[in-house]
Structure formats: C-alpha cells, structure tokens
Design a protein around this motif. Structure first.
Motif, PDB file in Angstrom:
ATOM      1  N   TRP A 292       0.835  -1.208   0.000  1.00  0.00           N
ATOM      2  CA  TRP A 292       0.000   0.000   0.000  1.00  0.00           C
ATOM      3  C   TRP A 292       0.869   1.257   0.000  1.00  0.00           C
ATOM      4  O   TRP A 292       0.627   2.189  -0.773  1.00  0.00           O
ATOM      5  CB  TRP A 292      -0.929  -0.024   1.219  1.00  0.00           C
ATOM      6  CG  TRP A 292      -1.813   1.178   1.313  1.00  0.00           C
ATOM      7  CD1 TRP A 292      -2.974   1.400   0.630  1.00  0.00           C
ATOM      8  CD2 TRP A 292      -1.600   2.340   2.132  1.00  0.00           C
ATOM      9  NE1 TRP A 292      -3.509   2.623   0.980  1.00  0.00           N
ATOM     10  CE2 TRP A 292      -2.687   3.229   1.903  1.00  0.00           C
ATOM     11  CE3 TRP A 292      -0.615   2.720   3.044  1.00  0.00           C
ATOM     12  CZ2 TRP A 292      -2.798   4.459   2.543  1.00  0.00           C
ATOM     13  CZ3 TRP A 292      -0.721   3.952   3.686  1.00  0.00           C
ATOM     14  CH2 TRP A 292      -1.797   4.806   3.435  1.00  0.00           C
ATOM     15  N   ILE A 293       1.883   1.275   0.845  1.00  0.00           N
ATOM     16  CA  ILE A 293       2.787   2.427   0.917  1.00  0.00           C
ATOM     17  C   ILE A 293       3.472   2.665  -0.428  1.00  0.00           C
ATOM     18  O   ILE A 293       3.626   3.800  -0.899  1.00  0.00           O
ATOM     19  CB  ILE A 293       3.846   2.226   2.026  1.00  0.00           C
ATOM     20  CG1 ILE A 293       3.222   2.467   3.407  1.00  0.00           C
ATOM     21  CG2 ILE A 293       5.058   3.114   1.822  1.00  0.00           C
ATOM     22  CD1 ILE A 293       2.945   3.910   3.737  1.00  0.00           C
ATOM     23  N   ALA A 294       3.878   1.581  -1.081  1.00  0.00           N
ATOM     24  CA  ALA A 294       4.591   1.700  -2.360  1.00  0.00           C
ATOM     25  C   ALA A 294       3.724   2.341  -3.440  1.00  0.00           C
ATOM     26  O   ALA A 294       4.251   2.974  -4.370  1.00  0.00           O
ATOM     27  CB  ALA A 294       5.066   0.328  -2.818  1.00  0.00           C
ATOM     28  N   GLU A 297       0.966   7.616  -3.097  1.00  0.00           N
ATOM     29  CA  GLU A 297       1.895   8.739  -3.202  1.00  0.00           C
ATOM     30  C   GLU A 297       1.700   9.782  -2.103  1.00  0.00           C
ATOM     31  O   GLU A 297       2.571  10.633  -1.889  1.00  0.00           O
ATOM     32  CB  GLU A 297       1.786   9.401  -4.580  1.00  0.00           C
ATOM     33  CG  GLU A 297       0.427   9.976  -4.924  1.00  0.00           C
ATOM     34  CD  GLU A 297      -0.493   8.992  -5.625  1.00  0.00           C
ATOM     35  OE1 GLU A 297      -1.425   9.456  -6.316  1.00  0.00           O
ATOM     36  OE2 GLU A 297      -0.280   7.757  -5.495  1.00  0.00           O
ATOM     37  N   ARG A 298       0.580   9.728  -1.401  1.00  0.00           N
ATOM     38  CA  ARG A 298       0.351  10.682  -0.315  1.00  0.00           C
ATOM     39  C   ARG A 298       0.746  10.137   1.061  1.00  0.00           C
ATOM     40  O   ARG A 298       0.420  10.740   2.088  1.00  0.00           O
ATOM     41  CB  ARG A 298      -1.113  11.142  -0.300  1.00  0.00           C
ATOM     42  CG  ARG A 298      -1.434  12.118  -1.425  1.00  0.00           C
ATOM     43  CD  ARG A 298      -2.783  12.773  -1.233  1.00  0.00           C
ATOM     44  NE  ARG A 298      -3.010  13.817  -2.238  1.00  0.00           N
ATOM     45  CZ  ARG A 298      -2.678  15.091  -2.090  1.00  0.00           C
ATOM     46  NH1 ARG A 298      -2.090  15.489  -0.977  1.00  0.00           N
ATOM     47  NH2 ARG A 298      -2.926  15.969  -3.040  1.00  0.00           N
ATOM     48  N   ALA A 299       1.448   9.007   1.095  1.00  0.00           N
ATOM     49  CA  ALA A 299       1.884   8.438   2.369  1.00  0.00           C
ATOM     50  C   ALA A 299       3.308   7.925   2.246  1.00  0.00           C
ATOM     51  O   ALA A 299       3.715   7.406   1.206  1.00  0.00           O
ATOM     52  CB  ALA A 299       0.958   7.302   2.800  1.00  0.00           C
ATOM     53  N   THR A 363      -7.848   0.937   1.965  1.00  0.00           N
ATOM     54  CA  THR A 363      -8.562   1.342   0.753  1.00  0.00           C
ATOM     55  C   THR A 363      -9.334   2.642   0.989  1.00  0.00           C
ATOM     56  O   THR A 363      -9.288   3.576   0.179  1.00  0.00           O
ATOM     57  CB  THR A 363      -9.522   0.234   0.303  1.00  0.00           C
ATOM     58  OG1 THR A 363      -8.767  -0.938  -0.031  1.00  0.00           O
ATOM     59  CG2 THR A 363     -10.334   0.672  -0.909  1.00  0.00           C
ATOM     60  N   ARG A 364     -10.019   2.698   2.112  1.00  0.00           N
ATOM     61  CA  ARG A 364     -10.810   3.893   2.426  1.00  0.00           C
ATOM     62  C   ARG A 364      -9.904   5.080   2.774  1.00  0.00           C
ATOM     63  O   ARG A 364     -10.236   6.229   2.468  1.00  0.00           O
ATOM     64  CB  ARG A 364     -11.780   3.585   3.569  1.00  0.00           C
ATOM     65  CG  ARG A 364     -12.928   2.688   3.119  1.00  0.00           C
ATOM     66  CD  ARG A 364     -13.753   2.173   4.289  1.00  0.00           C
ATOM     67  NE  ARG A 364     -14.893   1.410   3.807  1.00  0.00           N
ATOM     68  CZ  ARG A 364     -16.119   1.883   3.646  1.00  0.00           C
ATOM     69  NH1 ARG A 364     -16.366   3.167   3.928  1.00  0.00           N
ATOM     70  NH2 ARG A 364     -17.088   1.133   3.200  1.00  0.00           N
ATOM     71  N   LEU A 365      -8.776   4.798   3.406  1.00  0.00           N
ATOM     72  CA  LEU A 365      -7.816   5.871   3.692  1.00  0.00           C
ATOM     73  C   LEU A 365      -7.307   6.480   2.390  1.00  0.00           C
ATOM     74  O   LEU A 365      -7.227   7.711   2.247  1.00  0.00           O
ATOM     75  CB  LEU A 365      -6.657   5.321   4.533  1.00  0.00           C
ATOM     76  CG  LEU A 365      -5.476   6.266   4.779  1.00  0.00           C
ATOM     77  CD1 LEU A 365      -5.921   7.578   5.416  1.00  0.00           C
ATOM     78  CD2 LEU A 365      -4.422   5.567   5.645  1.00  0.00           C
ATOM     79  N   SER A 366      -6.973   5.645   1.406  1.00  0.00           N
ATOM     80  CA  SER A 366      -6.524   6.165   0.109  1.00  0.00           C
ATOM     81  C   SER A 366      -7.600   7.014  -0.555  1.00  0.00           C
ATOM     82  O   SER A 366      -7.323   8.100  -1.093  1.00  0.00           O
ATOM     83  CB  SER A 366      -6.136   5.006  -0.816  1.00  0.00           C
ATOM     84  OG  SER A 366      -4.877   4.500  -0.480  1.00  0.00           O
TER      85      SER A 366
END
Length: 373
Positions: A292-294, A297-299, A363-366
């Motif tokens: 997810w981190i990879a 782009e906002r994390a 998913t919801r955080l993104s």
C-alpha cells in the motif's frame, strides 16, 4: 495539586475508538477471542477451566501466582521469578517504577516521541526531564552522541521504549549496551517499556534486564500476546529494586485478580502457539501495508520491523487532527493523529488489525487522501 498533561493517545481513543468501523489505530496484534484463547490447549479450554476451577475468587496471589512468575521469568535470561511483580498492564508497570524511583528535582532522560508516561509522569513528580529526541530523517533511531550530551552526574533514570511506540523502531543489543555504559558512568537506572516484540526475529531482541543490573523491564500481555482485555503486566528487575517496588506497589495495586492471573499464566504457557499465530498475521499484514505504501503517493513511512505499530507521514493540506476526524466521520476509519505524540503530519497506523479490517481501512484511507489531488 499534581499537574500532568492530558494523555494524548488515550484521550483520543477514549473518545473515538468505539465509533470506528475500521479501526487501524491500535498497537495490539489482533486480540484473541475467548474461543481462540480456550482452544490454545486443543481441548476446548479443558486445561484453562481445570486451572480456574481449583481457585477461590478471593484476592489470589498479591504479586502474581508462582506459576505466573515462573512463566514470565522464562522470557529473560537471568531474572529470578521472585523479582517479577504483576501489575495492571505495562501502564501499571511503568507507573510503579516511576513512582518508586523518581522524586522532585531528579534528572530524567526520556526518549521522545515515545509512550507519554515515560516523560510526563516524571514531570508530574517534579523531575527535571530532558527529551532524547528521535527523528524521521534518522529512521527514528536515537543518536547515542545526543545521550552523551544529555547525561549528567546526577541523572537518576533513562527511559526508553523498545520497540518504540508509535514508530515501531527496534533498538539493537549493541546500541543498548552503549546506553548501559553511559548509564553506568553516573549510576543511573534504565527503564525500558518492552511491550512490542519483533516477530520476524524475536531471538535478536535483548531485554534491558539481561544487560544491566540497574535495568528495569516492563511488559504485558496486551500487545505481542493479543490479550489487552485481562490487563496483566509486570516489572522484571534485580532483587533490590523488586523489594523497593513492593512497598510502592501496595499503594497502587492490590492484585491482578484470580481470573486474570490464570488467563495470563495460560497464555504464557502456550506462548509458542500465540506467537506463531501472531507472526503469521504480522508478516502477512506487513506485506499488505508495504504494498500500500509503495503505491500511495500521499503516504510515506519508516517501515517498522514486524511489530504492531507504525508512524506514517501523510501529505494532506489540513492539520492532522482535523484530517483524522474527517476520515472517521466520512469513511469510518480510525487512526491516531500524530499530534497525540507531539508530531503533527504523522499518524499512528496499527497495521496488525484483522486482515480484512486492514485492507478495507487502507482502501478507504486512500480514497479520503485523494480528495486533495
């Protein structure tokens, strides 16, 4: 009147954790259900109930049962079971140690950010507290040269969090030996909150109590062992400190309770099974989180070493507390804002929730992050 700062993490969670649909804020590895607990023996809890059926519901063993002390002592190389004192979680263990050792005017050095007890309780007791600051640019790893600058001839205590809450940083044996050498030079105690065990290589973890006679290890069943509900922790020390702590313990806690003591003993007897279950969950979820981190782009994050807490930085144009409130309201996802650790722009993300919760939460955080694109 004693003055103490509000406990940032607990104040946030007390207000919001029960309203979350996707709680990825916690630093516990997904808690065991009673069914999972009972089936550790493979006989639907027969072993646990046989233990419990023999017990009267009186105060029980005040410092923890001999069986509990014996099981905890196995976690260390050189700790006598008599020097294990049962507490109300690691929170109670930290409180006991700080209450017993720190008085007004003492000099204390505390890692920062870390678990807030380790610096604000000494402050409330009138200690002169210097913050040993860790920085994201250094992978959240303390600088031993900074400790050398902070240490004083009258330093009473050095407080560490290993692994660190919220960053998940693990301190190596070599580094801890350097800390011990500095502490020895002035006769200071070293208190280390050790509730997070790295599950990729647990054999590499070294407890402070096995390195230093004036080391104080605090721990509990709440994080690595997935049993925060029984509220059982402990201190592990030398005999002299254990005797000192006993006196202060009588003022802060009578006992852990018969049921809780028996449950803790049972979990520790089956710790290999619990750790195998949790290793699978942590390593699997860590891979999901890394992916997810990879792609987000906002994390960004200094990835933790298979412990249950992390401290990513989020690229958002609003203050982090407002962001977290909006995320919870709109998407049902709970994080801890970094300002609870005096580190705005970051959040504590507990990626060791059940896998389905983690996937949905990320998913919801993104989705919520990308409203700012």
């Amino acid at each position: 009147m004693v003055e103490i700062a509000p406990f940032g993490v607990e104040a946030w969670l007390n207000k919001w954790e029960k309203s979350a649909q996707y709680d990825i804020s916690q630093s516990t590895i997904a808690s065991l259900t009673m069914n999972e607990l009972l089936n550790l023996d493979g006989h639907n809890g027969q072993e646990f109930y046989q233990m419990l059926d023999r017990q009267k519901m009186n105060y029980g063993w005040i410092e923890g049962s001999p069986e509990f002390k014996h099981e905890v002592a196995k976690l260390y190389d050189h700790v006598d079971p008599d020097n294990i004192l049962q507490t109300n979680g690691a929170t109670g263990a930290n409180l006991l140690a700080l209450y017993a050792l720190v008085k007004s005017g003492d000099h204390v050095i505390s890692e920062y950010p870390s678990y807030q007890q380790l610096y604000d309780i000494p402050r409330s007791l009138g200690a002169d507290v210097d913050l040993w600051k860790i920085h994201e640019a250094d992978q959240w790893y303390p600088d031993i040269e900074e400790l050398k600058q902070l240490i004083r001839p009258d330093t009473k205590l050095i407080c560490l969090n290993n692994a660190n809450n919220p960053t998940g940083t693990i301190l190596s044996r070599t580094f801890l030996e350097q800390v011990v050498n500095i502490a020895k030079s002035v006769g200071a105690y070293v208190l280390v909150d050790e509730v997070y065990l790295p599950l990729n290589h647990p054999e590499r973890f070294t407890s402070i109590v096995d390195l230093y006679d004036k080391g104080i290890a605090t721990n509990s069943l709440s994080k690595t062992y997935s049993m925060p509900g029984i509220r059982i922790g402990w201190t592990a020390t030398n005999a002299q400190l254990a005797d000192l702590f006993r006196k202060f313990r009588d003022y802060t806690m009578i006992c852990g309770g018969v049921f809780n003591d028996q449950a803790a003993t049972y979990v520790l007897r089956h710790r290999d099974q619990v750790l195998a279950r949790n290793r699978k969950l942590v390593l699997g979820n860590l891979a999901i989180y890394r992916d997810w981190i990879a792609h987000e782009e906002r994390a960004s994050v200094v990835m933790p070493e298979a412990v249950s807490t992390s401290f990513p930085k989020l690229d958002v144009p609003v203050d982090i507390r407002s962001f977290c409130r909006g995320l919870l309201h709109d998407e049902g996802v709970l994080l801890v804002p970094g300002d609870a650790f005096d580190t705005p722009a970051h959040v504590r993300l507990g990626y060791c929730a059940p896998e389905a919760t983690l996937r949905a939460g990320l998913t919801r955080l993104s989705k919520y992050l990308h409203q700012y694109d």
